[in-house]
Design a protein around this motif. Structure first.
Motif, PDB file in Angstrom:
ATOM      1  N   LEU A   1      12.508  10.149  -5.408  1.00 54.06           N
ATOM      2  CA  LEU A   1      11.613   9.492  -4.186  1.00 54.06           C
ATOM      3  C   LEU A   1      11.273   7.823  -4.379  1.00 54.06           C
ATOM      4  O   LEU A   1      11.596   7.247  -3.668  1.00 54.06           O
TER       5      LEU A   1
ATOM      6  N   SER B   1      11.947  14.848  -8.763  1.00 48.69           N
ATOM      7  CA  SER B   1      11.651  14.632  -7.512  1.00 48.69           C
ATOM      8  C   SER B   1      11.118  13.164  -7.371  1.00 48.69           C
ATOM      9  O   SER B   1      11.421  12.390  -6.463  1.00 48.69           O
ATOM     10  N   PHE B   2       9.958  12.606  -8.278  1.00 47.62           N
ATOM     11  CA  PHE B   2       9.556  11.390  -8.223  1.00 47.62           C
ATOM     12  C   PHE B   2      10.495  10.380  -8.545  1.00 47.62           C
ATOM     13  O   PHE B   2      10.386   9.246  -7.876  1.00 47.62           O
TER      14      PHE B   2
ATOM     15  N   PRO C   1       9.161  17.973 -10.697  1.00 50.76           N
ATOM     16  CA  PRO C   1       8.514  16.663 -10.329  1.00 50.76           C
ATOM     17  C   PRO C   1       9.134  15.586 -11.049  1.00 50.76           C
ATOM     18  O   PRO C   1       9.121  14.378 -10.503  1.00 50.76           O
TER      19      PRO C   1
ATOM     20  N   MET D   1       0.796  -1.285  -0.125  1.00 56.92           N
ATOM     21  CA  MET D   1       0.081   0.006  -0.070  1.00 56.92           C
ATOM     22  C   MET D   1       0.920   1.167   0.218  1.00 56.92           C
ATOM     23  O   MET D   1       0.533   2.312  -0.663  1.00 56.92           O
ATOM     24  N   PHE D   2       2.228   1.037   0.841  1.00 56.40           N
ATOM     25  CA  PHE D   2       3.017   2.377   0.669  1.00 56.40           C
ATOM     26  C   PHE D   2       3.507   2.445  -0.764  1.00 56.40           C
ATOM     27  O   PHE D   2       3.427   3.722  -0.986  1.00 56.40           O
TER      28      PHE D   2
ATOM     29  N   ARG E   1      -1.573  14.981 -15.033  1.00 51.81           N
ATOM     30  CA  ARG E   1      -1.985  16.551 -15.022  1.00 51.81           C
ATOM     31  C   ARG E   1      -0.840  17.276 -15.526  1.00 51.81           C
ATOM     32  O   ARG E   1      -0.857  18.525 -15.645  1.00 51.81           O
ATOM     33  N   TRP E   2       0.419  16.623 -15.966  1.00 49.39           N
ATOM     34  CA  TRP E   2       1.275  17.558 -16.436  1.00 49.39           C
ATOM     35  C   TRP E   2       0.989  17.849 -18.115  1.00 49.39           C
ATOM     36  O   TRP E   2       0.575  17.317 -18.782  1.00 49.39           O
TER      37      TRP E   2
ATOM     38  N   VAL F   1      -0.648  10.443 -10.850  1.00 45.03           N
ATOM     39  CA  VAL F   1      -1.407  11.607 -10.846  1.00 45.03           C
ATOM     40  C   VAL F   1      -0.834  12.968 -11.357  1.00 45.03           C
ATOM     41  O   VAL F   1      -1.500  13.527 -12.099  1.00 45.03           O
ATOM     42  N   VAL F   2       0.277  13.175 -10.896  1.00 40.83           N
ATOM     43  CA  VAL F   2       0.899  14.341 -11.395  1.00 40.83           C
ATOM     44  C   VAL F   2       1.416  14.268 -12.942  1.00 40.83           C
ATOM     45  O   VAL F   2       1.435  15.158 -13.402  1.00 40.83           O
TER      46      VAL F   2
ATOM     47  N   SER G   1       0.730   6.027  -7.240  1.00 41.76           N
ATOM     48  CA  SER G   1      -0.344   6.612  -7.551  1.00 41.76           C
ATOM     49  C   SER G   1      -0.069   8.209  -7.605  1.00 41.76           C
ATOM     50  O   SER G   1      -0.675   8.761  -8.518  1.00 41.76           O
ATOM     51  N   ALA G   2       0.730   8.773  -6.378  1.00 41.66           N
ATOM     52  CA  ALA G   2       0.863  10.052  -6.606  1.00 41.66           C
ATOM     53  C   ALA G   2       1.763  10.509  -7.904  1.00 41.66           C
ATOM     54  O   ALA G   2       1.461  11.611  -8.693  1.00 41.66           O
TER      55      ALA G   2
ATOM     56  N   GLY H   1       0.868   3.986  -2.799  1.00 39.71           N
ATOM     57  CA  GLY H   1       0.755   5.483  -2.795  1.00 39.71           C
ATOM     58  C   GLY H   1       1.763   6.166  -3.285  1.00 39.71           C
ATOM     59  O   GLY H   1       1.380   7.236  -4.187  1.00 39.71           O
ATOM     60  N   LEU H   2       2.911   6.052  -3.259  1.00 35.92           N
ATOM     61  CA  LEU H   2       4.003   6.518  -3.960  1.00 35.92           C
ATOM     62  C   LEU H   2       3.619   6.525  -5.586  1.00 35.92           C
ATOM     63  O   LEU H   2       3.744   7.696  -6.317  1.00 35.92           O
TER      64      LEU H   2
END
Lengths: 555, 193
Positions: free
Chosen positions: B136, B132-133, B129, B30-31, B45-46, B41-42, B37-38, B34-35
């Protein structure tokens, strides 16, 4: 037990791996943090009732103080009071006793869990006193406010707050793994899935829901921490980030979290009302399955917190429907509890009063939630005091009322002594009556449109409605009265620890296994490990001389 | 992780150490979800091309080879533990586990080397981003890989002195399989898509 006597104070009470000691550590830490959280509420309620006046024991409340007080009141009451008392404290203390084993499956992991939790407690308390003050971005920590010290003015407070919350999650993750594994693998012989007390089931379901929902929030929290400390732009729309993303990650955890604390509270109520109405729990399986259903549905309701955040209206409709659906299993459980009470030989002892109050007060919280779960009404009520009153009518019964039900019910087992019944009842009425006088006025204020984040109307004089100030004063006075009555409880609790009437093994004549162990239970819990022969709620069985039938007695 | 008293396996029949690890890994899934899916999403929208123009390109080929190295470590660890003929000695189990750990360490080292090159080309956590991603998600996986190497080396040492139970060793292997299994998904999402 000669061996246990020789242990030093440190190894026996501080670095113990005994589930009971760890449970009490969580319990006492949670109670202490409850005092801290209450004090914060007292200070900001005084500011709202008497704006600008110095608050006794605190002083003048500045806007930054006010934000920090509200934020940390919310965070502390949920993460450092409700969670440690209901899940970690009672779960640790009671699960091995109620399923008839000598300790948790992973005792050292359990000790580590409390140590991390203790560290998180220190960090959150320190974060209130660092330069710039405590974090003030609300317990939901929405960016961009939370992401940049430029906006929140708390360069130290914000990261420390986030680190404290993250540490707390790690502690409860370790605890949750332990709870689920222990209940699956260490039950007494004969205890099938349908012979497990409902409280234990509720902690297990709550732990599973917690573990399944916390991952995305930890991911989001790391990103927020990087935005704060490393200057990344995960949530910064200027640089291509997305602030709404945090809201999704937060509420994907944040809403299931409501049920994480609600389910153990319902479990406590189930244990107490069966004992004090001498009746079998009505519809054990229905309660169990609806609890599972609640856990599953709770993952599909989160965006009802974001109806005004600019999400797609079609999505808002879907989340309205799921939110209204989740009230069905909760209502079912409430009906099962009322059916349990129906026709029972009800004995109004202090724990029973708390349990009955839970059902009554939580009902108010649940019914007002319908208006907030429906997107049409929520758009008007969003961020008003109506929301504040609603979630206090859910969280206060969960954390405080059910917490007191559990403390007064299991106190004889934990400490081998009884609490004073008269003082217990004075404390009960002195808490319940003022509680309603705090939050009923807030429903009215919220319906009148008062926004929940306004610190003082000096800056928003056009929003100031003169007639409403009396309601704010009423709520604050009621809070002060309620807090003063907590000293009755503290006195009763501490006095009973040392001078209460001695309790025997099974003072309430209950069926579950913890009442077979001595009071207080020694290291290892049981003189002889029990075997289970029946379910936990066999009260008033026709044809038996006694009105209870403990789980461990052979047929 | 050796339990203090004799624990029965319960109705599920899963040993406690393994069940505890499975629950932990469910949280980990799930962790990472979360990463990811974030990130998705970004990215969705880019506005404009992804990866953004002017940003360094990720080392797709080197990492593909590195992926094979990591997958091989998983296969070797699996072979170390599953010996159908029953001929395998404890020494052989330890030797194969050690090879798996070394392959894992190789994976982490190559990743670190590629990171220093990317940093030199100007891809940092602050450069938008995209960077960053990348750091991350890939960094979170690398942290897990380091933890898995340490855990496996610890288990190999304990196997020698017989201080780890069969269930404890199984739990460590499950963690290793998780680190190996999640990587191809991250590789496709971050490097290829």
């Amino acid at each position: 037990m000669a061996h246990a006597q020789q242990q030093s104070f440190w190894s026996r009470y501080v670095f113990s791996t005994d589930h009971k000691i760890i449970g009490l550590q969580y319990l006492f830490t949670g109670m202490f943090m409850g005092l801290v959280g209450s004090f914060l509420a007292y200070v900001f309620r005084m500011q709202l009732a008497f704006p600008g006046e110095p608050v006794p024991l605190f002083g003048v409340v500045t806007p930054l103080h006010y934000n920090a007080l509200v934020t940390n009141h919310g965070a502390i009451m949920i993460f450092w009071v409700a969670m440690p008392i209901l899940i970690a404290g009672l779960g640790n203390y009671l699960i091995p006793l109620m399923i008839g084993c000598d300790d948790m499956v992973f005792p050292r992991l359990n000790r580590l869990s409390y140590q991390i939790f203790f560290l998180s407690t220190v960090v959150i308390l320190v974060s209130l006193f660092v330069p710039g003050g405590g974090f003030g971005g609300a317990w939901t920590a929405y960016p961009p406010l939370s992401a940049s010290a430029q906006y929140n003015h708390t360069p130290w407070g914000a990261p420390l707050w986030l680190i404290a919350v993250a540490l707390e999650f790690v502690a409860f993750l370790l605890g949750g793994i332990n709870f689920v594994t222990t209940v699956m693998n260490a039950r007494a012989p004969g205890m099938g899935p349908m012979q497990i007390p409902i409280f234990v089931w509720m902690v297990v379901i709550a732990s599973i829901v917690f573990m399944a929902s916390v991952g995305p929030l930890v991911a989001g929290a790391i990103m927020l921490l990087f935005d704060q400390l490393l200057g990344t732009h995960f949530y910064d729309p200027k640089a291509g980030g997305d602030p709404i993303l945090w809201q999704h990650l937060f509420w994907f955890f944040g809403h299931p979290e409501v049920y994480v604390v609600l389910l153990p509270a319902l479990g406590i109520v189930a244990e107490v009302i069966t004992v004090f109405s001498r009746k079998k729990l009505f519809a054990y399986k229905t309660i169990l399955y609806t609890a599972f259903a609640t856990g599953i549905i709770s993952f599909f309701v989160w965006a009802h917190h974001q109806f005004v955040a600019g999400i797609d209206p079609r999505m808002a409709h879907l989340f309205t429907i799921t939110t209204l659906i989740i009230s069905v299993p909760i209502a079912e459980m409430t009906f099962a509890f009322i059916a349990t009470l129906y026709g029972g030989s009800i004995e109004l002892r202090t724990p029973m009063l708390w349990a009955l109050a839970f059902i009554a007060e939580f009902l108010v919280g649940g019914v007002t939630g319908i208006f907030l779960g429906a997107n049409a009404t929520d758009i008007y009520l969003h961020d008003s005091y109506f929301v504040v009153a609603h979630f206090h009518y859910t969280f206060f019964p969960i954390a405080i009322i059910a917490g007191f039900a559990a403390l007064t019910y299991w106190f004889p087992k934990m400490f081998g002594r009884h609490m004073n019944e008269t003082l217990g009842k004075i404390h009960f009425w002195g808490t319940i009556i003022p509680f309603n006088f705090i939050f009923l006025p807030l429903f009215v204020l919220g319906a009148a449109g008062e926004h929940r984040r306004i610190y003082s109307y000096e800056h928003f004089s056009q929003l100031f409605t003169p007639g409403l100030q009396n309601l704010r004063v009423l709520a604050t006075v009621a809070l002060v009265v309620m807090l003063l009555f907590q000293f009755v409880f503290l006195y009763n609790f501490i006095r009973s620890l040392f001078a209460g009437e001695k309790a025997e093994e099974n003072p309430w004549k209950a069926n579950t296994l913890e009442w077979l162990a001595p009071s207080p239970p020694p290291h290892g819990n049981f003189a002889e490990m029990p075997t289970v022969y029946r379910g936990p709620y066999e009260y008033s069985v026709p044809g038996r001389p006694l009105d209870y039938w403990p789980q461990h007695l052979p047929n | 992780m050796v339990a203090s008293t004799d624990r029965q396996r319960g109705s599920l029949g899963i040993p406690s150490a393994v069940l505890g690890m499975v629950l932990f890994l469910a949280t980990e899934v799930m962790f990472f979800a979360g990463l990811v899916s974030a990130f998705l999403v970004v990215k969705a929208r880019w506005i404009g091309a992804w990866p953004p123009p002017g940003q360094p390109r990720l080392p797709v080929e080197v990492t593909a080879v590195n992926t094979v190295v990591l997958l091989a470590s998983g296969v070797i660890l699996w072979l170390a533990a599953h010996d159908r003929a029953g001929q395998q000695t404890l020494a052989a189990v330890r030797r194969r586990s050690l090879i798996a750990a070394l392959l894992g360490a190789t994976f982490v080292t190559v990743q670190g080397f590629e990171w220093t090159r990317l940093l030199a080309y100007g891809l940092t956590m602050r450069s938008g981003p995209y960077g960053s991603f990348f750091y991350l998600i890939v960094g979170t996986h690398a942290a897990h890989a380091v933890a898995a190497v340490v855990a496996l080396l610890w288990a190999v040492a304990r196997l020698g002195s017989q201080k780890i139970s069969a269930d404890g060793f199984r739990a460590v292997r499950l963690f290793w399989y998780f680190v190996v299994g999640v990587w191809p998904i991250l590789y496709v999402l971050v490097y290829l898509m």
